[in-house]
Scaffold this motif. Sequence first.
Motif, mmCIF file in Angstrom:
data_model
loop_
_atom_site.group_PDB
_atom_site.id
_atom_site.type_symbol
_atom_site.label_atom_id
_atom_site.label_comp_id
_atom_site.label_asym_id
_atom_site.label_seq_id
_atom_site.Cartn_x
_atom_site.Cartn_y
_atom_site.Cartn_z
ATOM 1 N N THR A 187 0.865 -1.188 0.000
ATOM 2 C CA THR A 187 0.000 0.000 0.000
ATOM 3 C C THR A 187 0.897 1.232 0.000
ATOM 4 O OG1 THR A 187 -1.834 -1.053 1.187
ATOM 5 C CG2 THR A 187 -1.690 1.339 1.324
ATOM 6 N N ASP A 211 -3.930 2.292 -2.788
ATOM 7 C CA ASP A 211 -4.447 1.824 -1.509
ATOM 8 C C ASP A 211 -5.782 1.129 -1.704
ATOM 9 O OD1 ASP A 211 -5.184 1.355 1.059
ATOM 10 O OD2 ASP A 211 -5.079 3.436 1.744
ATOM 11 N N SER A 213 -6.524 -1.318 0.693
ATOM 12 C CA SER A 213 -6.457 -2.095 1.927
ATOM 13 C C SER A 213 -7.809 -2.266 2.596
ATOM 14 C CB SER A 213 -5.475 -1.433 2.901
ATOM 15 O OG SER A 213 -5.869 -0.084 3.153
#
Length: 478
Positions: A187, A211, A213
Amino acid sequence: MPDLTFTGIGSGLKVSEIVNAIVGAEKAPFISRANKQQAEMTTDISAIGALKSALESVESSISSLADADNYQLRTASGADSFVGLSASKDAQIGNYSVKVDVLSQSHKLMSGAMAEDEQVGEGTLNIAVAETNFNIAVSASDTLSDIRDAINDSDDNESVIATIVTDDAGQHLIMTSKETGVANAITTTVTDLDDNNNVDGLVGLSRLAYDVSDPDDSLHIKNLTQIDEAVDAQITIDGTLVVTSSTNEFKNVIDGVDITAKKMHDVDDNDDVSRISFKENNGNIKSGLEGFVKSYNELQVLSKQLGAAGESGSGPLAGDSLLRGVMGKLRQQFSQAFDMGNGNSMSLSQLGVESDQYGVLSLDTETLNEYIDSDVAGVQQFFVGTDSENGFASSLEELTGFYTDTDGVIQNRIDSGTSQLDRLDDDYLAFERRMDSLEARLFKQYNAMDLIVANLNSTSSFLLAQLDNMPGVVRKDN
């Protein structure tokens, strides 16, 4: 000019020969005695050293049987191009099928194309993998190559490898996770100081933001292109049990068994699987006993040579209490019965180790194998012992160690003999100095006597000449 000394000129005596004979007569008994003592000590040290080496060989041969970890091991079979196997003694005997569904994979991201000298944009780049993250400070003049170097050179970077790949469109920054698996996905978040927009990906450092996540976030930032997805490895055991791992190693998924996935099986073919099995392996007992019997028989031959006594000649340790003691204790050890609990006991002979009339050991492997098949735990206890009592192998190690340790009986004797040899050398040097002193004194005394005789002869010759010249003296010649 150097001083020149001619001995015996005045007296006619062979002074050098006389002095050498006297000194030689003094030296002979000492040298003879010293040489004899040196030969005896050297022979003793050599013989004791040979005995120690043979005992160490016996100790080494039995050491594997003294270790409980070497018993009731498992032999794994079925490893192939798809799976690798290892098994500890905790593995249960059995058969399994293993299918490799997926191999683990590292996460790899790629930036868009930029010119070699293009300035990416000022700000801070944060790179996170699993539980670790680190920051890269990017100046206004930094290019992709500068960012690559900063990532690879960062002391805080333990998780990512950066490189540059150049195609027709320009340079691309490639970041690859050092570890495989979903948990090690990359990330990247940025603080973009060019336009203060950290996510647009249009200009500045935000072009390196990625990103995803948060699985519930529909607005994932994907300004980098995912080349390789972070993937966990997956295997299926016995057709139903699915196991995943961030690496291609599956540790202890079956009790005591580690499986390494190496290649994927055919997805659509349920018969395309690896068949693995585990069997008990007690081969260490037979090989350990064979090594022990061999090393002890070699010790037995050596002990007879060292302790030989008879008309044909005596060995260097004939009548030696140390040799008799160690061999006697070893033979006593072989006949000792060890408590197995519940009123039962076991001796070495019950496992097929037999001794003939000459003390030579032999191993009946059929008897041994029968005992192993019926009670391998009992065999282990016999050799290893329990927490409160040593077994045969442990006791034998302790016995031989009493003699072979660095502070053991044999080494102490070797050290004592070596010290005596050193003292003999010192005594010889001191004796040589005394003989040199004696030789110098004798030469001095004989040379003084030679000078006196020469003076007397000179005086005699002078007086005779004077008498011959005196008037009225008639010399009577014979």
